[in-house]
Structures are given as C-alpha cells and as structure tokens.
Design an enzyme around this catalytic site. Structure first.
Site, short mmCIF file in Angstrom:
data_model
loop_
_atom_site.label_atom_id
_atom_site.label_comp_id
_atom_site.label_asym_id
_atom_site.label_seq_id
_atom_site.Cartn_x
_atom_site.Cartn_y
_atom_site.Cartn_z
N GLU A 89 49.39 20.13 50.34
CA GLU A 89 49.97 21.38 50.84
C GLU A 89 48.88 22.21 51.52
O GLU A 89 47.73 22.23 51.08
CB GLU A 89 50.60 22.17 49.68
CG GLU A 89 51.86 21.48 49.19
CD GLU A 89 52.49 22.14 47.97
OE1 GLU A 89 53.71 21.99 47.80
OE2 GLU A 89 51.78 22.79 47.18
N CYS A 102 44.95 28.30 54.83
CA CYS A 102 44.41 27.88 53.53
C CYS A 102 44.58 26.37 53.43
O CYS A 102 45.68 25.85 53.50
CB CYS A 102 45.14 28.60 52.41
SG CYS A 102 44.60 28.11 50.76
N CYS A 109 43.04 17.82 41.78
CA CYS A 109 41.72 18.41 41.53
C CYS A 109 41.25 17.95 40.16
O CYS A 109 42.05 17.83 39.24
CB CYS A 109 41.81 19.94 41.56
SG CYS A 109 40.21 20.77 41.39
N CYS A 113 40.88 23.74 35.62
CA CYS A 113 40.80 25.13 35.15
C CYS A 113 42.09 25.47 34.40
O CYS A 113 43.18 25.07 34.81
CB CYS A 113 40.56 26.07 36.32
SG CYS A 113 38.99 25.75 37.15
N CYS A 116 45.30 26.94 36.30
CA CYS A 116 45.61 26.48 37.65
C CYS A 116 46.53 25.27 37.60
O CYS A 116 46.25 24.27 36.94
CB CYS A 116 44.31 26.12 38.39
SG CYS A 116 44.59 25.48 40.05
N CYS A 332 47.81 31.35 45.10
CA CYS A 332 46.63 30.72 44.50
C CYS A 332 46.99 29.99 43.23
O CYS A 332 47.64 30.53 42.35
CB CYS A 332 45.60 31.78 44.12
SG CYS A 332 44.95 32.65 45.50
N1 SAH Z 1 38.40 24.69 43.52
C1 SAH Z 1 38.06 25.84 44.31
C2 SAH Z 1 39.08 26.09 45.37
C3 SAH Z 1 40.44 26.55 44.88
S1 SAH Z 1 40.58 28.18 45.40
C4 SAH Z 1 37.87 27.03 43.39
O1 SAH Z 1 38.25 26.95 42.23
O2 SAH Z 1 37.31 28.03 43.81
C5 SAH Z 1 41.85 28.79 44.52
C6 SAH Z 1 41.50 30.10 43.84
O3 SAH Z 1 42.67 30.49 43.13
C7 SAH Z 1 40.41 29.91 42.79
O4 SAH Z 1 39.65 31.08 42.64
C8 SAH Z 1 41.24 29.67 41.56
O5 SAH Z 1 40.54 29.91 40.39
C9 SAH Z 1 42.37 30.64 41.77
N2 SAH Z 1 43.54 30.33 40.96
C10 SAH Z 1 43.88 29.15 40.42
N3 SAH Z 1 45.02 29.26 39.71
C11 SAH Z 1 45.41 30.54 39.83
C12 SAH Z 1 46.52 31.27 39.33
N4 SAH Z 1 47.47 30.68 38.59
N5 SAH Z 1 46.62 32.58 39.63
C13 SAH Z 1 45.68 33.17 40.40
N6 SAH Z 1 44.62 32.54 40.90
C14 SAH Z 1 44.48 31.24 40.61
#
Ligand code: SAH
Length: 353
Positions: A89, A102, A109, A113, A116, A332
């Site tokens: 996506e 984006c 991944c 985390c 996420c 995000c």
């Molecule tokens: N792997 C990289 C790129 C992903 S960016 C990174 O982690 O930075 C996506 C951003 O959205 C990251 O800061 C991630 O932590 C954040 N993110 C992930 N899940 C989310 C959620 N459920 N709500 C808000 N932000 C989230």
C-alpha cells in the site's frame, strides 16, 4: 531486463549493450518517471525501430494499480500488486500544505512494534529499488502531480533502514533530473533506528531528512514498544544521532506515539525533553490510531495537548500529527494488505475485530 530497476547510468549501459545510443536513456527515463508510461509503444519520440528493439529485450514495469480508496479528508490509499503477486500500500496525503506521497519499503515489516498493525504481519520480503521508486511513478501518474514539486515520506509499510541498499538506490533514481527530480530535502526517511545502517546513512551524499520513531524515554518502556531497542539501547541511539550530519536549519524529527496510560505521563514528557536536549530536534506526537488487535488506546485530546504543552513550554518544537485517512485505514501504522494476504497479523486482527 526490467529497466525499472536501473538508475540512469545503469539504463544507459544496458542500452549500449543493445547497440542503442546512450542519450535515449534520458528520454526513456522521462517517459517512465515524469509521464508514468511503462509501455514502449507509447514513447512516441523514440523511433519505431527503437521501440520494437526495446519491447523485445526489456520491460519498464511499474507496480499494478489494484484499487484506490479515497478518505473523507482527501487522503487516497493505493493498493498495488507487485510482479510476484504480492501486494503493498502507498498513500497520497494532499495539502499538508505540501502534496505528500507515503511509500512502502518492504512487504510487511520485521520490527514488530507493539502498536503497529503492519508489524503484526511480519516481514514477507524487501522491496526492490524499482518497486520503491515505482510507487512514486504510479502515484505521480494517478494524481497528475508528476510535473510539480511533492514530498516523499518513507513511512509506509516496512523499515527503510532494514532494506538499506534498495531504499538508497530508489532515492537516487527519484532524484534524477531526467526523471521526477525529487530533491532529497523533500524526502523524509523514518526509522526505528537500526544503528549500523543509521551510521552508514550519515555518510551518504543524497541525504534525506531523518525521522526517528522514539515512542519511549526509558529502555524498559522502549524494549517493550519497539523491540529493536533490546539490541540498540537509547543511549547508543542518541549518541549516533548527536553526531548525525544535518543540513543547515535541519532538524531531526522524533516521532512519539501517544498510548493512553502507557507513555503519556508528565514524567514521560519531562524525560523526553531531557533526552533530546542539545539536539537540533523537533517532536511529532502521534496519538495512537487504534486498530483491532492493537492492545493500546488513544489518549484524550486534552491529554495530548497537555503533553505537547509541557514540551513547548520547555522550548521544544512540537507538533501533533493530524491523523489522515483513518476511515480507510490509511493512517500511520494501519497499512496492512487486507483481503489479499492471509498473514498471521491479519488473521489475528480479524479474529479480534
Ligand atoms: N519503520 C519505520 C517507518 C514506518 S513510519 C518507522 O517505524 O519509523 C510509520 C510511523 O507511524 C512510525 O513512527 C510508527 O511508529 C508510527 N505508527 C505505527 N503504528 C501506529 C499507530 N497505530 N498509530 C500511530 N502511529 C503509528
């Protein structure tokens, strides 16, 4: 031969191998990137013989557009199919005030985390440079923005520094003046902080802006939320960031997802101020986008504002990310290929919803 995987020097070399003069590389690059054309037959300023030669020896494939969904706020989520049938996506976020694409760097991944949804999928595979740059080709074509200035954020699915070479090559291809000419200052790479790769990035000439997904101010909490912290501790991460080269007036963005009752206390805010003290930094607060299968809650707006105020009162540049495209799961951490794959994460999400 897939020309989409080549930077311009490689393309010109490949053309030379076919007995084609190198300068045609510029034209082909222009068609592929600026005009979003993959079919040689449509590259009308190339001679008919050349088009036939190319059609026989090569393709210039971009990811195939499967569906596009438009959010009530104008955000558009694109589901793209790769050559091996896997899906990714990409998201177009209009008027922030910039136009922003984006882009994903991996299918799934590996970082896992805790909040996420993409992380719940696990990693299927890395994207190639052509697939990363190809998302921009498709989005530029679909939005009609190919001839204008837009921003790119590497904040889709995947961890860019876990797919370093392909990501950096894609940035090179996208920066090419004969193609889309996206200057690296218009690109932001977001990472959990894979330290060896971050140190390598510090030496690159095509340097994107850096965003670091921090999300916690103690190792204990970050170990839990961002598992790579078990390997690279906060102290080591901050030491590398202190030495990281920034362009003039540049700042490192720290992303901090706010989880209700978990990392959103006054003491967290104060520790955050102390942690980034001495760095040219800004903080981007991300109130959690909730999703089925994610065991955290989004704090109230008052709580978010209070957290932001503590930072700004102490001189930290802070913003709260306005969540875009939540109604179509384009926000995000919500990118996951639904109804196409049957990843463990998706099954889990379905079971819990
Ligand atoms: N792997 C990289 C790129 C992903 S960016 C990174 O982690 O930075 C996506 C951003 O959205 C990251 O800061 C991630 O932590 C954040 N993110 C992930 N899940 C989310 C959620 N459920 N709500 C808000 N932000 C989230």
């Amino acid at each position: 031969m897939n020309l989409a995987e080549f930077d311009r020097a490689e393309l010109e070399l490949a053309l030379a191998g076919l007995g084609v003069p190198r300068f045609h590389g510029r034209q082909i690059f222009h068609w592929m990137y600026r005009r979003g054309v993959s079919d040689f037959a449509q590259m009308t300023d190339l001679g008919l013989d050349l088009r036939a030669t190319l059609a026989q020896a090569a393709v210039a494939a971009a990811p195939a557009l499967v569906t596009r969904q438009t959010s009530s706020d104008g955000t558009v989520k694109f589901l793209l199919r790769l050559e091996d049938g896997r899906h990714i996506e990409s998201v177009y976020i209009p008027d922030t005030p910039a136009q922003t694409f984006c882009v994903s760097t991996q299918v799934g991944c590996a970082m896992n985390c805790g909040f996420c949804l993409t992380g719940k999928m696990g990693l299927t595979r890395n994207l190639t440079a052509g697939e990363i740059a190809g998302q921009v080709r498709v989005l530029a074509r679909e939005t009609g923005l190919g001839a204008t200035a837009f921003n790119i954020v590497l904040m889709g699915m995947g961890e860019p520094l876990h797919n370093y070479d392909a990501t950096m090559k894609a940035l090179r291809m996208l920066a090419d003046e004969q193609g889309l000419g996206v200057h690296p200052k218009r690109v932001t790479l977001s990472t959990v902080g894979v330290l060896p790769a971050l140190e390598r990035l510090a030496g690159e000439s095509l340097m994107p802006n850096l965003a670091v997904s921090l999300h916690a101010t103690t190792d204990e909490m970050r170990d839990r939320l961002v598992p790579i912290n078990r390997k690279y501790k906060l102290k080591e991460l901050m030491a590398v960031l202190k030495k990281f080269p920034l362009r003039s007036r540049g700042r490192i963005t720290f992303e901090y997802v706010l989880l209700d009752g978990v990392n959103d206390h006054l003491v967290d805010a104060r520790r955050l101020v102390a942690l980034i003290d001495g760095l040219k930094a800004k903080v981007n607060l991300l109130p959690l986008n909730e999703a089925p299968g994610i065991p955290f809650r989004r704090p109230s707006d008052e709580r978010v504002n209070e957290f932001a105020r503590i930072l700004s009162d102490r001189g930290v540049v802070v913003s709260v990310r306005k969540s875009r495209g939540r109604d179509i799961r384009a926000a995000c951490g919500q990118l996951i290929v639904e109804a196409v794959t049957h990843s463990p994460g998706q099954l889990l999400a379905e079971r819990l919803s």
